[in-house]
Design a protein around this motif. Structure first.
Motif, PDB file in Angstrom:
ATOM      1  N   LYS A   1       0.824  -1.207   0.000  1.00  0.00           N
ATOM      2  CA  LYS A   1       0.000   0.000   0.000  1.00  0.00           C
ATOM      3  C   LYS A   1       0.861   1.261   0.000  1.00  0.00           C
ATOM      4  N   ASP A   2       0.348   2.297  -0.674  1.00  0.00           N
ATOM      5  CA  ASP A   2       1.042   3.582  -0.657  1.00  0.00           C
ATOM      6  C   ASP A   2       0.641   4.360   0.591  1.00  0.00           C
ATOM      7  N   GLU A   3       1.060   5.628   0.654  1.00  0.00           N
ATOM      8  CA  GLU A   3       0.821   6.416   1.869  1.00  0.00           C
ATOM      9  C   GLU A   3      -0.660   6.688   2.112  1.00  0.00           C
ATOM     10  N   SER A   4      -1.503   6.502   1.102  1.00  0.00           N
ATOM     11  CA  SER A   4      -2.948   6.705   1.250  1.00  0.00           C
ATOM     12  C   SER A   4      -3.694   5.396   1.467  1.00  0.00           C
ATOM     13  N   GLY A   5      -2.930   4.303   1.638  1.00  0.00           N
ATOM     14  CA  GLY A   5      -3.552   3.010   1.852  1.00  0.00           C
ATOM     15  C   GLY A   5      -4.092   2.380   0.586  1.00  0.00           C
TER      16      GLY A   5
ATOM     17  N   ASN B   1      -7.535   3.958   0.789  1.00  0.00           N
ATOM     18  CA  ASN B   1      -7.870   2.564   1.103  1.00  0.00           C
ATOM     19  C   ASN B   1      -8.626   1.881  -0.042  1.00  0.00           C
ATOM     20  N   SER B   2      -8.085   2.012  -1.231  1.00  0.00           N
ATOM     21  CA  SER B   2      -8.724   1.446  -2.413  1.00  0.00           C
ATOM     22  C   SER B   2      -7.718   0.663  -3.231  1.00  0.00           C
ATOM     23  N   MET B   3      -8.248  -0.117  -4.183  1.00  0.00           N
ATOM     24  CA  MET B   3      -7.401  -0.894  -5.073  1.00  0.00           C
ATOM     25  C   MET B   3      -7.735  -0.551  -6.513  1.00  0.00           C
TER      26      MET B   3
ATOM     27  N   LEU C   1     -11.727   8.136  -4.613  1.00  0.00           N
ATOM     28  CA  LEU C   1     -12.267   6.828  -4.230  1.00  0.00           C
ATOM     29  C   LEU C   1     -11.903   6.527  -2.777  1.00  0.00           C
ATOM     30  N   LYS C   2     -12.793   5.869  -2.076  1.00  0.00           N
ATOM     31  CA  LYS C   2     -12.547   5.442  -0.699  1.00  0.00           C
ATOM     32  C   LYS C   2     -13.172   4.071  -0.495  1.00  0.00           C
ATOM     33  N   ASP C   3     -12.336   3.115  -0.083  1.00  0.00           N
ATOM     34  CA  ASP C   3     -12.792   1.746   0.170  1.00  0.00           C
ATOM     35  C   ASP C   3     -13.457   1.139  -1.074  1.00  0.00           C
ATOM     36  N   ILE C   4     -12.794   1.301  -2.214  1.00  0.00           N
ATOM     37  CA  ILE C   4     -13.325   0.861  -3.499  1.00  0.00           C
ATOM     38  C   ILE C   4     -12.298  -0.027  -4.197  1.00  0.00           C
ATOM     39  N   VAL C   5     -12.787  -1.042  -4.908  1.00  0.00           N
ATOM     40  CA  VAL C   5     -11.976  -1.837  -5.810  1.00  0.00           C
ATOM     41  C   VAL C   5     -12.387  -1.494  -7.235  1.00  0.00           C
ATOM     42  N   ALA C   6     -11.409  -1.110  -8.064  1.00  0.00           N
ATOM     43  CA  ALA C   6     -11.660  -0.831  -9.477  1.00  0.00           C
ATOM     44  C   ALA C   6     -10.703  -1.689 -10.302  1.00  0.00           C
ATOM     45  N   VAL C   7     -11.262  -2.542 -11.162  1.00  0.00           N
ATOM     46  CA  VAL C   7     -10.475  -3.486 -11.965  1.00  0.00           C
ATOM     47  C   VAL C   7     -10.854  -3.304 -13.429  1.00  0.00           C
ATOM     48  N   GLN C   8      -9.845  -3.185 -14.274  1.00  0.00           N
ATOM     49  CA  GLN C   8     -10.099  -2.958 -15.693  1.00  0.00           C
ATOM     50  C   GLN C   8      -9.321  -3.939 -16.553  1.00  0.00           C
TER      51      GLN C   8
END
Length: 472
Positions: free
Chosen positions: A284-288, A302-304, A317-324
């Motif tokens: 994780k980076d400094e923003s999680g 806190n996202s991916m 984005l916060k507490d989100i998963v984004a996959v492309q």
């Protein structure tokens, strides 16, 4: 490093579809065949780990006919001796029949009077501490040789609703216990209670069985499979495979057997079974945030972000998963990632190919990628490995136009063969018997333009195939 086990065999189950990691994982190229955590695929990580404890000829991989060539290729890159241990199911029949196929191969390999002890592993899990895994495996093998049916239980770290649970009973040894019961995947409140209780483990899906005890249990609790097993003296088990029941080893054996033991799996286990798991284990980076591929995150927390397509940008984005990927995008709340499997079921109900295949499809001779398609045309990039060749085939509904981009192509149309190089082309008329081969030392790449009223993959009539694939 522990010494390799002289008697125990490993059976690696590699036929799953990994639906909770859609759209990266799809049924025709699932997560175990994909590199998610480094340069090696999850299957290769599993094989590499197994080689620290088992002889190469004591490792058996059970997969299905769609994946068998890719599984063999991935195994071969680690150790050429592993390729001979890959077994193809003609049809998925869940874990118990797959384990019995592996046991049959292990017994035939040893040639002994009694079947060997077997250790069963999924092909798509991550383990962090290999020495502790080896020590747990040694203890499980000792218990199995004493007649116990052994599973591995992971000490829970949070109230997980995506796993089944094992309730432990009396202690057998320092790291092993009798099993009091198995519990289905709980809701969040129940999982929280299990975590506080301290007697519950996550069910890892790994087992060690004495071969003879397993066969006796099959006869006692699954008579249809017992009859099928006994036929192995008259014909290969694979011949009767499509007619047997589909049942898991958990339901078929573990819920009925006596003397079940659980060994504590305190070796950094994770099944990598959801996007939440990949986020939790990712750097994780400094923003999680965890970022993979060509991504950009602005004011995200806190996202991916995971891209295997074009540029993926997240803002706020916060507490989100984004996959492309190139043909699908998933955006999901981090605490809802278990529902991705529901998306796959809906896609299947729509008969969408997005549940089954990627734009790039792997074949024993190489791969093809769909670049563009419309009502009466489809454009592919085809890669043929050095020395490989496609089946001798024909199509009822389409013609094809091939243009060589790089490498050498040996093109057979009817009885005529032509050698083509860069910028040269060939036309394959509808109904013509044809074959494409790569006689060169480098990969052949060409562009294929298909035209016709029906352009699906089942419009292939095979006359001859060097890979033993069945005619379509």
């Amino acid at each position: 490093m522990n010494a390799q086990s002289p008697a125990c065999h490993a059976i690696i189950l590699a036929g799953g579809s990994g639906t909770r990691l859609w759209p990266i994982s799809r049924s025709l190229f699932p997560k175990q065949l994909i590199a998610l955590n480094g340069d090696l695929t999850l299957l290769q990580e599993t094989l590499k780990r197994a080689l620290t404890h088992f002889r190469p000829d004591h490792i058996h991989v059970v997969t299905n006919e769609e994946h068998v060539f890719e599984v063999r290729a991935q195994a071969r890159t680690l150790d050429p001796r592993l390729e001979a241990g890959v077994i193809a199911e003609p049809r998925g029949r869940n874990t118990l029949p797959a384990i019995l196929l592996g046991l049959d191969a292990a017994w035939r390999a040893t040639g002994g009077e009694t079947p060997p002890t077997i250790a069963v592993f999924p092909s798509d899990h991550m383990l962090g501490d290999i020495p502790r895994w080896q020590a747990a495996l040694d203890e499980a093998t000792r218990l199995a040789d004493d007649g116990w049916f052994v599973t591995f239980g992971v000490p829970p770290t949070h109230p997980e609703t995506g796993y089944g649970y094992i309730r432990r009973g009396d202690s057998i040894a320092d790291r092993s216990f009798e099993v009091e019961g198995f519990v289905e995947k709980p809701d969040h409140a129940t999982a929280t209670a299990y975590l506080k209780d301290g007697r519950y483990f996550w069910n890892s899906g790994m087992f060690v069985f004495n071969g003879q005890s397993l066969i006796e249990a099959v006869h006692a609790h699954q008579s249809d499979l017992g009859h099928w097993w006994e036929s192995r003296g008259d014909r290969p088990l694979i011949e009767g495979y499509t007619s047997i029941p589909s049942i898991s080893v958990d339901y078929g054996i573990m819920e009925h057997a006596s003397r079940i033991a659980v060994v504590e799996a305190d070796f950094g286990w994770d099944d990598l079974g959801s996007w939440e798991a990949l986020y939790r284990l990712g750097k994780k980076d400094e923003s999680g945030c965890v970022r993979r591929g060509d991504t950009m995150a602005l004011d995200c927390e806190n996202s991916m972000l995971f891209s295997r397509g074009g540029k993926l940008v997240g803002i706020g984005l916060k507490d989100i998963v984004a996959v492309q990927t190139r043909d699908a995008t998933l955006v999901c709340a981090l605490d809802k990632t278990q529902r991705v499997k529901d998306v796959v079921e809906l896609l299947k109900a729509e008969s969408s190919s997005l549940a089954e295949v990627h734009l790039t499809v792997h074949r024993p001779w190489g791969s093809y990628t769909v670049l563009e398609e419309g009502k009466l045309f489809k454009i592919k990039r085809i890669t043929v490995l050095p020395g490989a060749r496609l089946s001798l085939q024909m199509h009822h509904h389409r013609s094809e136009h091939w243009v060589v981009v790089s490498g050498a192509a040996l093109v057979q149309v009817g009885e005529t063969e032509t050698l083509l190089t860069e910028n040269q082309w060939a036309v394959i008329p509808r109904g013509a018997m044809h074959r494409l081969s790569n006689p060169g030392k480098i990969p052949l790449e060409l562009i294929e333009v298909q035209s016709g009223p029906y352009l699906e993959e089942d419009d292939i009539v095979r006359f001859e195939d060097v890979y033993g694939r069945k005619p379509k």
